[in-house]
Design a protein around this motif. Structure first.
Motif, PDB file in Angstrom:
ATOM      1  N   HIS A 159      -6.342   0.048   4.608  1.00  0.00           N
ATOM      2  CA  HIS A 159      -6.568   0.423   6.017  1.00  0.00           C
ATOM      3  C   HIS A 159      -7.519  -0.597   6.666  1.00  0.00           C
ATOM      4  CE1 HIS A 159      -4.325   4.120   5.491  1.00  0.00           C
ATOM      5  NE2 HIS A 159      -5.012   4.334   4.380  1.00  0.00           N
ATOM      6  N   HIS A 172      -9.804   1.465  -0.445  1.00  0.00           N
ATOM      7  CA  HIS A 172      -9.678   2.123   0.859  1.00  0.00           C
ATOM      8  C   HIS A 172     -11.051   2.118   1.547  1.00  0.00           C
ATOM      9  CE1 HIS A 172      -5.934   3.575  -0.790  1.00  0.00           C
ATOM     10  NE2 HIS A 172      -5.677   4.371   0.239  1.00  0.00           N
ATOM     11  N   HIS A 225       0.845  -1.208   0.000  1.00  0.00           N
ATOM     12  CA  HIS A 225       0.000   0.000   0.000  1.00  0.00           C
ATOM     13  C   HIS A 225       0.873   1.248   0.000  1.00  0.00           C
ATOM     14  CE1 HIS A 225      -4.032   1.865   1.225  1.00  0.00           C
ATOM     15  NE2 HIS A 225      -3.179   2.885   1.215  1.00  0.00           N
ATOM     16  N   ASP A 230       1.831   4.014   3.018  1.00  0.00           N
ATOM     17  CA  ASP A 230       0.817   4.888   2.427  1.00  0.00           C
ATOM     18  C   ASP A 230       1.451   6.050   1.633  1.00  0.00           C
ATOM     19  OD1 ASP A 230      -1.846   5.419   1.892  1.00  0.00           O
ATOM     20  OD2 ASP A 230      -2.328   6.252   3.851  1.00  0.00           O
ATOM     21  N   HIS A 269       1.154   4.957  -2.369  1.00  0.00           N
ATOM     22  CA  HIS A 269       0.700   5.812  -3.473  1.00  0.00           C
ATOM     23  C   HIS A 269       1.940   6.424  -4.131  1.00  0.00           C
ATOM     24  CE1 HIS A 269      -3.563   5.800  -2.065  1.00  0.00           C
ATOM     25  NE2 HIS A 269      -2.968   5.548  -0.919  1.00  0.00           N
TER      26      HIS A 269
HETATM   27 ZN    ZN Z   1      -3.734   4.872   0.890  1.00  0.00          ZN
END
Ligand code: ZN
Ligand code: ADE
Length: 324
Positions: free
Chosen positions: A212, A188, A8, A269, A10
């Motif tokens: 998450h 998400h 995970h 993240d 971005h």
């Molecule tokens: Zn995320």
């Protein structure tokens, strides 16, 4: 150093602030408002985080920018001991969802991934991701980009953005299209929405992984359902704390979920936004919850089993975990 897998991350959210500042300077864009006096990203709370994030993306304007960004991000990840990574890629930020532009951006990202693998051994796969607050119509365009480029590199499809708007069923069309294209699915949920959002997402989008998902902890029945279904949570503790979801790591539910039999993994993240790295996450989990090598081995095994990659890649990564 322990070899790690990260599911995970971005791509734009992993952009070092210095990288974004350099792009802004080259393009004569004034982005000074998104940085603090130390040069770090500056925001308070989730809505402002999203605004700053999208402002940073405005200076990523060409395939070459994304090539350079991918290399910079993979250098950081490899230095943390990451041997396999999946990144969320948003065609929204790569030509606005136009398929032909997306192909050009993707070719540049893939070329960077290939050179990083050759130079540093890190394996990258991409998960095309739609942004919830950009709406369902745009998500259909993004799904088309995913369908048309699904293959050995694009192996997943996801949903990020503001969980407080719209409903998961608004994105069912996009997820159905991605499923038909053979992509692994994640969304998400259970970050800004509670257990109902996690339930809705599992029901409407039929994902195998949840980004998450930590607020599932508020519903004991849902915890059991997740454990029974073998759903995998992509947990990002440092992100949750930086964005104010939990005050301190000792209040974070990752350990409770894990002990209840839910398959959890650990990721960062948007690491520079949250002043974290994967090694820092591991160190903090070891210190706060007493996690030791067997606990981290289980986390790694969960990530390997849940990775959106083909059998050959999974076997290759498994072999590297056994003989690092
Ligand atoms: Zn995320
Ligand atoms: N996009 C980047 N980081 C995100 C997060 N933590 N939640 C939702 N969307 C995101």
């Amino acid at each position: 150093m322990m070899p790690k897998l990260e599911l995970h991350l971005h791509l734009e959210g992993a952009a070092p602030p210095a990288f974004i500042r350099a792009q802004a300077q080259r393009k004569s864009v004034d982005l000074s408002g998104i940085f603090d006096a130390q040069g770090n990203y500056s925001f308070r709370g989730f809505p402002e985080f999203l605004r700053i994030y999208e402002a940073a993306c405005t200076v990523l304007t060409s395939p070459q920018d994304f090539h350079d960004l991918t290399l910079a991000v993979l250098e950081h990840s490899a230095a943390e001991g990451v041997i396999y990574s999946e990144v969320f890629l948003s065609p929204d930020f790569c030509g606005g969802g136009d398929l032909s532009a997306w192909r050009d951006y993707l070719a540049a990202i893939e070329a960077a991934a290939q050179s990083a693998e050759a130079q540093m051994g890190i394996v990258l796969r991409g998960c095309v991701t739609c942004i919830r607050h950009f709406g369902p119509d745009q998500s259909r365009k993004i799904a088309r980009c995913a369908q048309e480029t699904a293959g050995s590199f694009i192996t997943g499809f996801g949903l990020a953005g503001d969980e407080t708007v719209l409903h998961s069923k608004d994105f069912a069309y996009a997820f159905d299209a991605a499923r038909e294209a053979g992509l692994g699915l994640t969304a998400h949920a259970g970050e800004w929405g509670g257990p109902a959002s996690v339930r809705e997402t599992l029901r409407d989008l039929r994902v195998s992984r949840i980004g998450h998902g930590v607020r599932a902890v508020e519903d004991p029945r849902l915890i059991d359902e997740l454990a029974e279904a073998g759903a995998v949570l992509e947990v990002c503790p440092g992100s949750n704390i930086a964005l104010g979801l939990y005050p301190r790591l000792k209040d974070h539910p990752i350990d409770r979920l894990r002990r209840a039999g839910v398959k959890v993994t650990v990721s960062t993240d948007d690491p520079p936004f949250f002043h974290t790295t994967l090694r820092r996450e591991y160190d903090a989990l070891a210190e706060t919850f007493g996690w030791d090598t067997p606990d981290f081995d289980q986390i790694t095994r969960n990530a390997l089993d849940a990775a959106f990659c083909d059998a050959e890649t999974r076997a290759r990564i498994a072999a590297r975990l056994e003989a690092p």
